[in-house]
Design an enzyme around this catalytic site. Structure first.
Site, PDB file in Angstrom:
ATOM      1  N   ASN A 162      35.659  62.558  33.779  1.00  0.00           N
ATOM      2  CA  ASN A 162      34.715  63.039  34.875  1.00  0.00           C
ATOM      3  C   ASN A 162      35.592  63.387  36.323  1.00  0.00           C
ATOM      4  OD1 ASN A 162      33.024  60.464  33.465  1.00  0.00           O
ATOM      5  ND2 ASN A 162      32.205  62.730  33.195  1.00  0.00           N
ATOM      6  N   VAL A 199      35.673  64.734  41.688  1.00  0.00           N
ATOM      7  CA  VAL A 199      34.981  63.707  41.026  1.00  0.00           C
ATOM      8  C   VAL A 199      33.497  64.475  40.646  1.00  0.00           C
ATOM      9  CG1 VAL A 199      33.913  61.368  40.923  1.00  0.00           C
ATOM     10  CG2 VAL A 199      36.104  61.803  42.146  1.00  0.00           C
ATOM     11  N   CYS A 200      33.454  64.207  39.306  1.00  0.00           N
ATOM     12  CA  CYS A 200      31.920  64.574  38.781  1.00  0.00           C
ATOM     13  C   CYS A 200      30.939  63.383  38.655  1.00  0.00           C
ATOM     14  CB  CYS A 200      32.084  65.399  37.439  1.00  0.00           C
ATOM     15  SG  CYS A 200      30.304  65.760  36.831  1.00  0.00           S
ATOM     16  N   LEU A 201      30.364  63.128  39.551  1.00  0.00           N
ATOM     17  CA  LEU A 201      29.444  61.926  39.654  1.00  0.00           C
ATOM     18  C   LEU A 201      28.058  62.099  40.161  1.00  0.00           C
ATOM     19  CD1 LEU A 201      29.644  58.804  39.094  1.00  0.00           C
ATOM     20  CD2 LEU A 201      30.430  58.607  41.404  1.00  0.00           C
ATOM     21  N   ASP A 208      29.327  65.039  30.214  1.00  0.00           N
ATOM     22  CA  ASP A 208      29.452  66.066  31.467  1.00  0.00           C
ATOM     23  C   ASP A 208      30.856  66.014  32.076  1.00  0.00           C
ATOM     24  OD1 ASP A 208      28.516  67.339  33.558  1.00  0.00           O
ATOM     25  OD2 ASP A 208      27.942  65.669  34.700  1.00  0.00           O
TER      26      ASP A 208
END
Length: 184
Positions: free
Chosen positions: A76, A84-86, A118
């Site tokens: 992520n 950052v994918c959060l 994701d």
């Protein structure tokens, strides 16, 4: 109700007074770096990352922008840009959260419990799903190669000329200079 400016100052002061090492950019409360250590009992343990934080003028109603300056191998987190994918930062951010939450809860949770469904790093996601042991090995290899205190510190000097070119930042530590293997 307090102004966003005051909230920014309050949150940044909390960070400055915490155990985190925080470096303001040009004495500005809206842009700074935080030294972040990988959570214990994870393959990221022992790693030190420099996290770039920018707070928008609308903070805390708009989420902060967060990026890893030195490389990290994680499903992520984009390896080149450090993005950052959060969800909690991107979609479900709330003014009830503050900067300390990001470094004490959100980022450690992300490193402990990656979400390969994701991904920003497809290679890391695929490896985690198909070969978890190999994934763990590659994470540790990245920690040794890119996530030392020295490399986290070095990422600032070169970075300042490249502010506009976030994708170039990932190549900063490619010189292979590592003081010595870290004890894991």
């Amino acid at each position: 109700m307090s102004s966003p400016k005051r909230r920014i100052e309050t949150d940044v002061m909390k960070m400055l007074m915490s155990d985190y090492e925080v470096t303001l950019v040009n004495d500005c409360m809206q842009e700074f770096y935080v030294r972040f250590h990988g959570p214990t009992e994870t393959p990221f343990a022992g790693g030190v990352w420099k996290i770039h934080v920018e707070l928008p003028d609308q903070y805390p109603f708009k989420s902060p922008s967060i990026g890893f300056m030195n490389k990290i191998f994680h499903p992520n987190i984009d390896e080149l840009s450090g993005s950052v994918c959060l969800d909690v930062i991107n979609q479900t951010w709330s003014p009830m959260f503050d900067m300390i939450n990001i470094f004490e809860v959100f980022l450690p949770q992300l490193l402990r419990y990656p979400n390969p469904n994701d991904p920003l790093n497809g290679e890391a996601a695929a490896l985690l799903m198909r070969h978890p042991k190999e994934y763990e090995g590659k994470v540790k290899e990245y920690v040794q190669r890119y996530a030392t205190k020295e490399l986290a510190d070095a990422s600032t000097e070169k970075e300042e000329d490249e502010d506009e070119e976030m994708s170039d930042i990932g190549s900063i530590s490619d010189d292979g200079e590592v003081a010595g293997p870290m004890d894991l």
